[in-house]
Design a protein around this motif. Structure first.
Motif, PDB file in Angstrom:
ATOM      1  N   ASN A 123      31.284  41.278  48.338  1.00 53.02           N
ATOM      2  CA  ASN A 123      31.658  39.870  48.425  1.00 53.02           C
ATOM      3  C   ASN A 123      31.971  39.253  47.068  1.00 53.02           C
ATOM      4  OD1 ASN A 123      31.299  39.753  51.249  1.00 53.02           O
ATOM      5  ND2 ASN A 123      29.090  39.500  50.998  1.00 53.02           N
ATOM      6  N   THR A 124      32.040  40.088  46.043  1.00 52.19           N
ATOM      7  CA  THR A 124      32.332  39.602  44.697  1.00 52.19           C
ATOM      8  C   THR A 124      33.721  40.067  44.276  1.00 52.19           C
ATOM      9  OG1 THR A 124      29.983  39.699  44.104  1.00 52.19           O
ATOM     10  CG2 THR A 124      31.564  39.600  42.292  1.00 52.19           C
ATOM     11  N   ALA A 125      34.442  39.173  43.613  1.00 49.80           N
ATOM     12  CA  ALA A 125      35.797  39.506  43.152  1.00 49.80           C
ATOM     13  C   ALA A 125      35.724  40.192  41.792  1.00 49.80           C
ATOM     14  CB  ALA A 125      36.647  38.242  43.046  1.00 49.80           C
ATOM     15  N   GLU A 162      35.036  51.511  41.985  1.00 48.46           N
ATOM     16  CA  GLU A 162      34.480  52.395  43.006  1.00 48.46           C
ATOM     17  C   GLU A 162      32.982  52.222  43.215  1.00 48.46           C
ATOM     18  OE1 GLU A 162      35.527  56.440  42.472  1.00 48.46           O
ATOM     19  OE2 GLU A 162      37.694  56.082  42.647  1.00 48.46           O
ATOM     20  N   TRP A 163      32.257  51.665  42.220  1.00 53.15           N
ATOM     21  CA  TRP A 163      30.807  51.506  42.399  1.00 53.15           C
ATOM     22  C   TRP A 163      30.424  50.043  42.602  1.00 53.15           C
ATOM     23  CZ3 TRP A 163      26.586  49.438  39.553  1.00 53.15           C
ATOM     24  CH2 TRP A 163      25.322  49.777  40.089  1.00 53.15           C
ATOM     25  N   LEU A 164      30.726  49.194  41.600  1.00 53.39           N
ATOM     26  CA  LEU A 164      30.322  47.789  41.726  1.00 53.39           C
ATOM     27  C   LEU A 164      30.986  47.120  42.928  1.00 53.39           C
ATOM     28  CD1 LEU A 164      30.212  46.326  38.095  1.00 53.39           C
ATOM     29  CD2 LEU A 164      28.298  46.764  39.632  1.00 53.39           C
ATOM     30  N   ALA A 165      32.267  47.362  43.123  1.00 50.82           N
ATOM     31  CA  ALA A 165      32.970  46.737  44.246  1.00 50.82           C
ATOM     32  C   ALA A 165      32.403  47.186  45.584  1.00 50.82           C
ATOM     33  CB  ALA A 165      34.460  47.049  44.172  1.00 50.82           C
ATOM     34  N   LEU A 193      38.737  52.290  28.875  1.00 48.30           N
ATOM     35  CA  LEU A 193      38.644  51.024  29.613  1.00 48.30           C
ATOM     36  C   LEU A 193      39.173  51.178  31.033  1.00 48.30           C
ATOM     37  CD1 LEU A 193      39.799  48.615  26.773  1.00 48.30           C
ATOM     38  CD2 LEU A 193      37.487  48.852  27.678  1.00 48.30           C
ATOM     39  N   TRP A 194      40.266  51.948  31.190  1.00 49.53           N
ATOM     40  CA  TRP A 194      40.780  52.188  32.539  1.00 49.53           C
ATOM     41  C   TRP A 194      39.751  52.936  33.371  1.00 49.53           C
ATOM     42  CZ3 TRP A 194      41.460  56.577  35.409  1.00 49.53           C
ATOM     43  CH2 TRP A 194      42.157  56.413  36.632  1.00 49.53           C
ATOM     44  N   ALA A 195      39.124  53.953  32.787  1.00 48.73           N
ATOM     45  CA  ALA A 195      38.123  54.739  33.529  1.00 48.73           C
ATOM     46  C   ALA A 195      36.940  53.867  33.940  1.00 48.73           C
ATOM     47  CB  ALA A 195      37.651  55.915  32.671  1.00 48.73           C
ATOM     48  N   VAL A 196      36.485  52.995  33.034  1.00 42.72           N
ATOM     49  CA  VAL A 196      35.366  52.109  33.361  1.00 42.72           C
ATOM     50  C   VAL A 196      35.745  51.161  34.491  1.00 42.72           C
ATOM     51  CG1 VAL A 196      33.963  50.201  32.491  1.00 42.72           C
ATOM     52  CG2 VAL A 196      34.288  52.235  31.088  1.00 42.72           C
ATOM     53  N   SER A 197      36.935  50.565  34.397  1.00 45.01           N
ATOM     54  CA  SER A 197      37.352  49.611  35.424  1.00 45.01           C
ATOM     55  C   SER A 197      37.617  50.299  36.767  1.00 45.01           C
ATOM     56  CB  SER A 197      38.608  48.853  34.969  1.00 45.01           C
ATOM     57  OG  SER A 197      39.687  49.756  34.763  1.00 45.01           O
ATOM     58  N   HIS A 198      38.102  51.537  36.727  1.00 48.92           N
ATOM     59  CA  HIS A 198      38.437  52.235  37.973  1.00 48.92           C
ATOM     60  C   HIS A 198      37.204  52.828  38.641  1.00 48.92           C
ATOM     61  CE1 HIS A 198      40.869  54.489  40.831  1.00 48.92           C
ATOM     62  NE2 HIS A 198      40.152  55.566  40.541  1.00 48.92           N
ATOM     63  N   PHE A 199      36.412  53.590  37.881  1.00 49.57           N
ATOM     64  CA  PHE A 199      35.291  54.309  38.490  1.00 49.57           C
ATOM     65  C   PHE A 199      34.024  53.451  38.578  1.00 49.57           C
ATOM     66  CE2 PHE A 199      37.974  57.705  36.693  1.00 49.57           C
ATOM     67  CZ  PHE A 199      38.206  58.427  37.854  1.00 49.57           C
ATOM     68  N   PHE A 200      33.676  52.751  37.496  1.00 52.22           N
ATOM     69  CA  PHE A 200      32.435  51.973  37.503  1.00 52.22           C
ATOM     70  C   PHE A 200      32.594  50.661  38.271  1.00 52.22           C
ATOM     71  CE2 PHE A 200      29.682  48.748  35.421  1.00 52.22           C
ATOM     72  CZ  PHE A 200      28.461  49.258  35.825  1.00 52.22           C
ATOM     73  N   ILE A 201      33.652  49.905  37.933  1.00 50.69           N
ATOM     74  CA  ILE A 201      33.835  48.606  38.584  1.00 50.69           C
ATOM     75  C   ILE A 201      34.471  48.758  39.964  1.00 50.69           C
ATOM     76  CG2 ILE A 201      34.983  46.364  38.423  1.00 50.69           C
ATOM     77  CD1 ILE A 201      34.809  46.569  35.403  1.00 50.69           C
TER      78      ILE A 201
END
Length: 305
Positions: free
Chosen positions: A267-269, A259-262, A249-257
């Motif tokens: 303009n999205t939180a 570094e990529w989605l953000a 979950l940490w890897a998904v939130s760090h790398f996918f959310i």
């Protein structure tokens, strides 16, 4: 001496049931990953609501030739009707609900925004400014007071429709809530599988060591000393699975959310990897409780002391 004996028994049990141990770890890992994913989705929904609800606008669309609402029966909005709407927005009955100045968007400006949003669509060149309505965009002091604005303007001559952008966000949040419920449903099924697998592992471990436990009974070993190694075997496997789930979950939130989605949607939180870390203690605790309870219930039935 007693601690050394318990540790040796745990090591012996883990070696004898290595394949089952790996199965318990994997099932616990998958089930707790889904539990954590549901938690992350709820955190993301809360984050987006807090970010967007203060920024959404109410759009008051004015009449055009194709408008079908009763207030547009006389045709497109006239200059007098447009001015009446401006005056109503500035009136004492409406002004307390509005934050800042209303923004007027002409048909030409609406066309420019449409082309920006649908730049890759094949229909972008077939739409003209005359097909798009002009509008007034207003920010509300309290977004929950949308119905007041809707009631005031929906029947005003020259107004086609009043739209609260929160309705569009609610559709997105509804989809995310459904995804969260699906994740929880899958997690429940996988947790049941994990509990059954832990119980089976403990049962097989107790059966394979029935001679040792029999000797321990004869020499007067306590119930806790006999049962504790079996319980800890299940707990160790569940904790490993919980740690793997937390790391995923940490890897998904760090790398996918993060570094990529953000980066793609600045303009999205989005939630941060730090928030994902906050789920880790809960997942580990849940794994320990599941393993401990299932182990104790199994031992009470299959390991009489």
């Amino acid at each position: 001496m007693r601690l050394a004996f318990i540790l040796s028994e745990i090591g012996s049990g883990l070696r004898r049931n290595l394949s089952m141990l790996v199965s318990v770890i994997l099932v616990t890992f998958v089930s707790l990953t889904f539990v954590g994913a549901a938690g992350l989705l709820q955190m993301q929904i809360s984050q987006m609501k807090g970010f967007w609800y203060d920024k959404v606008q109410v759009a008051i669309f004015l009449c055009v030739d194709s408008s079908a609402s009763p207030s547009c029966a006389a045709g497109p909005v006239t200059d007098q009707q447009r001015q009446n709407i401006r005056d109503l927005l500035a009136s004492p009955s409406v002004d307390p609900y509005i934050a800042g100045e209303p923004i007027h968007e002409s048909q030409q400006e609406a066309l420019g925004h449409f082309k920006d949003q649908f730049a890759n669509s094949p229909i972008v060149d077939s739409v003209t400014a005359g097909q798009l309505p002009e509008s007034f965009r207003v920010n509300l002091e309290n977004p929950e007071k949308y119905e007041v604005i809707n009631e005031i303007f929906s029947s005003v001559p020259g107004v086609d429709v009043v739209i609260d952008q929160r309705e569009l966000l609610e559709q997105v949040f509804s989809v995310m809530n459904v995804a969260s419920l699906v994740a929880i449903g899958i997690a429940v099924v996988m947790i049941v599988c994990a509990v059954l697998l832990i119980a089976t592992t403990i049962r097989l471990s107790a059966f394979s060591r029935r001679r040792e436990t029999g000797i321990m009974r004869l020499v007067g070993a306590s119930k806790t000393v006999i049962q504790l190694p079996f319980v800890l075997e299940g707990v160790i496997a569940a904790v490993i699975g919980a740690v793997l789930a937390s790391g995923t979950l940490w890897a998904v939130s760090h790398f996918f959310i993060g570094e990529w989605l953000a980066t793609e949607y600045p303009n999205t939180a989005f939630i941060s990897s730090t928030q994902a870390v906050l789920l880790a203690p809960g997942l580990v605790l849940l794994g320990v409780v599941l393993a401990g309870v299932s182990s104790l219930l199994t031992l009470r039935r299959y390991l009489k002391v």
